[in-house]
Write a protein that holds these residues in place. Sequence first.
Motif, short mmCIF file in Angstrom:
data_model
loop_
_atom_site.label_atom_id
_atom_site.label_comp_id
_atom_site.label_asym_id
_atom_site.label_seq_id
_atom_site.Cartn_x
_atom_site.Cartn_y
_atom_site.Cartn_z
N TYR A 1 -38.57 -2.33 37.16
CA TYR A 1 -38.97 -0.92 37.07
C TYR A 1 -40.38 -0.77 36.50
CZ TYR A 1 -34.04 0.08 37.85
OH TYR A 1 -32.79 0.15 38.38
N ALA B 1 -39.59 18.52 46.62
CA ALA B 1 -39.01 18.14 45.34
C ALA B 1 -37.57 17.71 45.51
CB ALA B 1 -39.07 19.32 44.36
N TYR B 2 -37.10 16.89 44.57
CA TYR B 2 -35.70 16.51 44.52
C TYR B 2 -35.06 17.36 43.44
CZ TYR B 2 -37.14 12.56 47.34
OH TYR B 2 -37.63 11.80 48.35
N LYS C 1 -37.71 6.74 44.42
CA LYS C 1 -38.37 7.87 43.77
C LYS C 1 -39.70 7.49 43.12
CE LYS C 1 -35.27 10.39 41.55
NZ LYS C 1 -34.98 11.70 40.97
N LEU D 1 -47.14 22.63 41.53
CA LEU D 1 -45.86 22.15 41.02
C LEU D 1 -45.51 20.83 41.70
CD1 LEU D 1 -43.76 23.24 39.05
CD2 LEU D 1 -42.57 24.22 40.98
N ASN D 2 -44.64 20.06 41.06
CA ASN D 2 -44.15 18.80 41.63
C ASN D 2 -45.24 17.76 41.80
OD1 ASN D 2 -41.70 20.18 41.91
ND2 ASN D 2 -42.29 20.87 43.95
N ARG E 1 -46.40 4.14 34.99
CA ARG E 1 -46.68 5.54 35.23
C ARG E 1 -46.45 6.37 33.96
NH1 ARG E 1 -45.15 8.26 40.03
NH2 ARG E 1 -43.33 6.92 40.10
N GLY F 1 -40.72 17.60 39.98
CA GLY F 1 -39.91 17.69 41.19
C GLY F 1 -39.00 16.50 41.42
N GLY F 2 -38.70 15.75 40.38
CA GLY F 2 -37.79 14.62 40.53
C GLY F 2 -38.42 13.42 41.20
N ALA F 3 -39.65 13.57 41.71
CA ALA F 3 -40.26 12.45 42.41
C ALA F 3 -41.20 11.68 41.49
CB ALA F 3 -41.02 12.93 43.63
N ALA G 1 -47.73 -4.56 37.95
CA ALA G 1 -47.71 -3.49 36.95
C ALA G 1 -47.09 -4.00 35.65
CB ALA G 1 -46.93 -2.31 37.49
N LEU H 1 -35.29 7.35 33.92
CA LEU H 1 -34.65 6.08 34.27
C LEU H 1 -33.51 5.78 33.30
CD1 LEU H 1 -35.61 4.39 36.57
CD2 LEU H 1 -36.94 3.01 35.01
N LEU I 1 -40.84 9.95 38.62
CA LEU I 1 -39.87 9.38 37.70
C LEU I 1 -40.56 8.80 36.47
CD1 LEU I 1 -36.90 9.33 38.48
CD2 LEU I 1 -37.14 6.93 38.99
N SER J 1 -43.28 -0.27 37.62
CA SER J 1 -44.17 0.82 38.04
C SER J 1 -43.84 2.11 37.30
CB SER J 1 -44.06 1.01 39.54
OG SER J 1 -42.76 1.44 39.88
N VAL J 2 -42.54 2.31 37.03
CA VAL J 2 -42.15 3.53 36.31
C VAL J 2 -42.70 3.49 34.89
CG1 VAL J 2 -40.23 4.94 35.56
CG2 VAL J 2 -40.08 3.71 37.70
N PHE J 3 -42.60 2.30 34.26
CA PHE J 3 -43.12 2.17 32.89
C PHE J 3 -44.62 2.43 32.86
CE2 PHE J 3 -39.06 0.43 32.11
CZ PHE J 3 -38.86 0.46 30.76
N ARG K 1 -38.58 16.08 35.16
CA ARG K 1 -37.56 16.61 36.07
C ARG K 1 -37.96 17.98 36.58
NH1 ARG K 1 -32.11 16.48 34.98
NH2 ARG K 1 -32.55 14.28 34.74
N MET K 2 -38.43 18.84 35.66
CA MET K 2 -38.68 20.23 36.05
C MET K 2 -40.02 20.39 36.74
SD MET K 2 -37.06 22.76 33.35
CE MET K 2 -36.84 22.15 31.76
N MET L 1 -30.62 8.03 33.87
CA MET L 1 -29.85 7.66 35.05
C MET L 1 -28.86 6.54 34.76
SD MET L 1 -32.56 7.80 38.17
CE MET L 1 -31.66 6.67 39.21
#
Lengths: 271, 412
Positions: free
Chosen positions: A50, B236-237, B374, A134-135, A56, A217-219, B384, A226, A221, A52-54, A213-214, A229
């Motif tokens: 994960y 959006a999701y 996502k 937004l998003n 980001r 737009g959930g995209a 990364a 994470l 992450l 890339s999420v970290f 999340r808000m 989830m």
Amino acid sequence: MKLNNRKLAAPYLVWMVLFTVVPLLIVVYYAFTNVEGAFTLENLARVGGYGSVFVRSLLLALEATVLCLILAFPVAYFLSRLRASKQHIMLMLVMLPMWMNFLLRTYAWMGLLSVNGPINTLLGFLGLGPYTMLNTAGAVVLGMVYNYVPYMILPLYTSMTKIDASIVEAAQDLGANVRQTLVRILIPLSVPGICTGITMVFVPSVSTFAISRMLGGGANLLIGDLIEMQFLGNSYNLNVGSAMSLVLMVIVLLCMSFTSSFDEDEMEGVM
Amino acid sequence: MKQWISLVLCACLAVSLCGLPAYAADDRIEVTEDISVSADYDWTRFAGKNVTLNVYNWGEYISNGSDESVDVVSAFEQLTGIRLNYTTFDSNETMYAKIKSGAANYDVIVPSDYMVAKMAAEGMLAELDLENIPNLALIDEEYKNRDFDPGNRYSVPYMWCTTGIIYNTTMVETAPQRWADLWNEEYAGSILMFNNSRDAYAIGAFKLGQSINPDTVEEMAAVMDELKAQKPLVQAYVMDEIFDKMEGGEAAVGVYYSGDAITMIDDNPDLAWVFPEEGVNLSIDNLCVPATSQNREAAEMFINYLCEVDVGVANCDFIGYSTPSSAVREQLDEELSESPIAYPADEVLANAQVFTNLSDEINDELDVQWSEMKSYNEGGNAYAMLFLLAAGVLLAGFNIWRKLRKKMRNDY
């Protein structure tokens, strides 16, 4: 009983052991075991996937922290130069948004930034837009800055009130221009506040999940999403979730050790 | 001798009392003016025994007297003398995590289909004594005996709905017809997708004509690739945020549950609903009793009560979801009972698929791929993490260097 009696700290110590130390140990235990309870490093290896999420999360939190610092520094300085009575009113205004629920404020931004929202409507009158605000990652950073900027202003303000106005005057008398006064006097003297502020903005930003999340737009992450989830998601994997939390904690600890190393000597009464 | 006689007399009295119909000729008990229940059931056997039932249900999923609805909760308490302690959850997974952790003790829960299968497989549900739930007979056959719980050993259907596409008629040139239309460039940037892996997966699976319950990791990877391909078009999701976004015209096309779509269309008449041609996901929420329950019989009584026609009507009116009982449907307002969204035509239901439980391996992989999807627009996963580690080491090194320097300075 003397006031410096150590036993007075006992209730909080018990509280801290029960609700901070023990849960931390449980997190560590889960991070290094599998479902059967046997030792494993697999969870941490899976966290690597994960990456890339970290990255980001760290980048967005960094952006938010820098923006907060840039916004808060002048505000805090002018606040600290005001008359005492005015300072109280202005400080209250800084804290005012915090009287409202954090989720509610973020939810309000959802409406403001939307394609049919007031901001785009205003821009429409000027013949601009509509823009998709937004998003996006930008919206997430905006949410972080908006929610956490008071945590940057307050410590900066506290450390700046300790700067004697005569020091600034002296610098100017001796021929320092504005830039020199700022770089050689004001910034070095407010380092403790800067360090505390950075920690207090960076740490919640890097672990937030409601904002992304808000407003994302959930995209977009983040680490927080994470981890959520893993505990409340489809797979229900406490072990991987704990490993993620552990990695996050190490990152936060690193960041804190970095900032606190700057002000070991100067730090007094700010934190 | 006298004692014997009195004992026998007492026994006779008791038998005759039991034998008497507890309630006179009329076979309904009127609890409130809106609710009367079958008299052919011993509702009062727990009265005065200080029984409290802990009910754990979805939010807004029972008619509880708010907004001038019928209060079926207090009617039950009035009828049986059992107290209800009612709490709510917002997703199957939250509910599962809470029960699994053992932190709380519940007597009645309302998991969806696949969660019933998962919890039953893990021994978390108590087998129901159907003797105590005669009203199961009121539930239509097509909702009983489904794959997730053959023979209804653990669950009684409570409500159902389907998934489908909701769209804003003023914002689209051509109305979407199929799930595959959600991959159409025409709607780029104004599509709202589910923010939960199973529901989103089902849409990709329908597009490819696959089962919504994947058996192999390869099968799943194909569907997740579809979802990745769709991502640039998605605005959006979301989950419940969809209400604001669709009603406010923020997005043109969204996917959601039929029961909630009715609410959205009520609020914004520009919205319309379509059952995609490829098929829909029929999702059934069920009443179950956790294995840890201490009051199983009382819990079964509550389940039986919820299956009563009057109670079902009150709940359907309030929730807007579809009832699995024809008897209830007949009593509903025509607007709801004839709604093509709530009760789709037979050919739609013939094409419907129901979620079942996935194996742990597939579940894990689904979550990994879902979060990967996502965070997909940023490549370079492996690098990364290396960058992250390097940054960490540098930071630590810098700290140590500073400390050493300071120490050396102090030594002078």
